[in-house]
Write an enzyme that holds these catalytic residues in place. Structure first.
Site, PDB file in Angstrom:
ATOM      1  N   PRO A 132       0.840  -1.078  -0.123  1.00 20.32           N
ATOM      2  CA  PRO A 132      -0.030  -0.037  -0.129  1.00 20.32           C
ATOM      3  C   PRO A 132       0.906   1.297   0.124  1.00 20.32           C
ATOM      4  O   PRO A 132       1.943   1.410   0.580  1.00 20.32           O
ATOM      5  CB  PRO A 132      -0.697  -0.050   1.352  1.00 20.32           C
ATOM      6  N   GLU A 133       0.520   2.296  -0.762  1.00 21.94           N
ATOM      7  CA  GLU A 133       1.217   3.595  -0.849  1.00 21.94           C
ATOM      8  C   GLU A 133       0.338   4.524   0.149  1.00 21.94           C
ATOM      9  O   GLU A 133      -0.712   4.275   0.660  1.00 21.94           O
ATOM     10  CB  GLU A 133       1.406   3.893  -2.051  1.00 21.94           C
TER      11      GLU A 133
END
Ligand SMILES: [Zn+2]
Length: 293
Positions: free
Chosen positions: A2-3
């Site tokens: 996830p960013e």
């Protein structure tokens, strides 16, 4: 992994369940994630209140009434489920589907808000640590983290300084958490396309010989901020996770211009290019060779 937009979306999803609430009971179903959980993990949480739930880079930071901070990282496959009377949901939208098999429920927080917050992580690259607030900035996981891209301090001058002497490509530089925090493969590709800069361009070209920002650095900073704001607004990205239970979460991935769009026409107005995929530093890069220079 996830960013920043996904982690920020998770934070916003967890905040109503955790902020102002006390840990009534904490269940640990195994002694470790990526690292061992602190031995006194349960004791340092139970009875404490979450004063606020913040984020730094890809870390969620729960400020506790005791002066400790609970640091949480989703790793590759981690997710939280929030259960209340009447249903359960998974805040955050992810490019890869999140698991919910109960065997991977490693940590469960029973909050005084009535919510049960469950951390599920099949691959166990996630992390939970408890750090005294005063030691957070100098913590080994935090002290080298670069500026927050949405913070006021992150501007063209700062980015140019960080890239001035780099021998790497723009793609590699922006993926480096010391240069800017929270960006990964998806949003680096998207920001570079928006800024019309080639991922193969030398990062050093963001600065003049004197180390001042070039116009490219200005454009790139604006593109990074715009891409992140839009993604957060849309609730992060998602391909397959359609367990959408609160109306505010959208699917930013429908708006990807280049990421995962190899062979498709470039969406830049007036551009006749086709999106290409290349491999840089072991990761896929998607870009338009016509309008990204
Ligand atoms: Zn193009």
């Amino acid at each position: 992994m996830p960013e920043l937009p996904e982690v920020e979306t998770v934070r916003r999803g967890l905040a109503p369940a955790m902020e102002g609430a006390r840990f009534v009971r904490v269940e640990l179903n195994r002694p470790d994630l990526r690292r061992p959980l602190p031995k006194d993990f349960v004791k340092r949480l139970e009875g404490k209140t979450v004063a606020g739930l913040g984020r730094r880079a890809k870390y969620l930071l729960a400020d506790l009434s005791s002066g400790d901070v609970l640091m949480m990282h989703l790793g590759m496959s981690g997710s939280f489920r929030v259960a209340r009377e009447g249903g359960e949901r998974t805040p955050g939208k992810f490019h890869h589907e999140r698991a919910s098999a109960r065997t991977h429920d490693h940590v469960v927080f029973h909050m005084s808000s009535g919510a049960r917050v469950t951390f599920n992580d099949p691959r166990r690259f996630g992390l939970m640590l408890i750090v005294p607030r005063g030691e957070l900035e100098t913590h080994p996981l935090m002290r080298e983290v670069g500026p927050e891209p949405l913070g006021n301090a992150f501007d063209a001058a700062m980015l140019a300084r960080a890239c001035a002497n780099k021998k790497t490509s723009l793609k590699a530089a922006l993926s480096d958490q010391k240069v800017v925090a929270g960006l990964g493969n998806i949003y680096v590709c998207e920001a570079l396309h928006r800024a019309r800069l080639s991922p193969r361009r030398s990062a050093a070209t963001l600065a003049t010989r004197a180390g001042k920002p070039t116009p490219r650095a200005e454009t790139l900073v604006e593109a990074i901020k715009a891409v992140l704001h839009e993604a957060i607004k849309a609730g992060g990205s998602s391909l397959r996770d359609h367990r959408r239970t609160d109306g505010e979460l959208g699917d930013f991935q429908h708006n990807f211009r280049v990421y995962d769009r190899e062979g498709k026409p470039c969406p830049t107005a007036g551009c006749s290019g086709t999106i290409r995929r290349i491999v840089q530093v072991g990761r896929s890069t998607f870009f338009c060779p016509v309008c990204q220079k």
